[in-house]
Design an enzyme around this catalytic site. Sequence first.
Site, PDB file in Angstrom:
ATOM      1  N   CYS A   7       0.845  -1.202   0.000  1.00  0.00           N
ATOM      2  CA  CYS A   7       0.000   0.000   0.000  1.00  0.00           C
ATOM      3  C   CYS A   7       0.877   1.248   0.000  1.00  0.00           C
ATOM      4  O   CYS A   7       0.549   2.250  -0.661  1.00  0.00           O
ATOM      5  CB  CYS A   7      -0.928   0.008   1.209  1.00  0.00           C
ATOM      6  N   THR A  95       5.114 -13.521   2.101  1.00  0.00           N
ATOM      7  CA  THR A  95       5.757 -12.634   3.080  1.00  0.00           C
ATOM      8  C   THR A  95       5.122 -11.252   3.122  1.00  0.00           C
ATOM      9  O   THR A  95       5.274 -10.535   4.113  1.00  0.00           O
ATOM     10  CB  THR A  95       7.259 -12.464   2.767  1.00  0.00           C
ATOM     11  N   HIS A 100      -0.466 -10.257  -4.599  1.00  0.00           N
ATOM     12  CA  HIS A 100       0.391  -9.852  -5.720  1.00  0.00           C
ATOM     13  C   HIS A 100       0.636 -11.081  -6.574  1.00  0.00           C
ATOM     14  O   HIS A 100       0.881 -12.172  -6.062  1.00  0.00           O
ATOM     15  CB  HIS A 100       1.706  -9.260  -5.229  1.00  0.00           C
TER      16      HIS A 100
END
Length: 114
Positions: A7, A95, A100
């Site tokens: 973000c 992680t 993504h």
Amino acid sequence: MTDCLFCKIIAGEIPGAIVYEDDELVVFRDINPQAPLHVLIVPRRHISTLNDLSPDDDALVGSMMRRAAALAQEHGYGDQGYRAVFNTNRDAGQTVFHIHLHLLAGRGLAWPPG
Ligand code: 5GP
Ligand code: ZN
């Protein structure tokens, strides 16, 4: 999400080598590339894992997959091949808990993965 690395990259608070962006996705180079082309296709909206997707996200995930294919082809890897993968939670080694899609290309990619 204030405490999320991706973000912060999307908001421009942390630098990222951005290769593509539109109103719903941002794509940037992985800081620790595992192949000659290794980029992360990331939705602007914070979603922690694939487990948190809802049917309303179907079009978003479709856009992520089609963007991976477009970028692979733009970089000349469409025919020789590439891998697009989401890691989810501990056993897959996730992680960063903002979904993504990894796009990897430019070398032979072993199967099965580690
Ligand atoms: P995961 O292990 O969650 O599937 O993937 C996270 C990816 O983010 C890793 O491949 C890692 O190298 C990458 N990464 C971690 N921190 C940063 C960062 O600050 N900037 C960028 N561009 N990539 C990062
Ligand atoms: Zn986030």
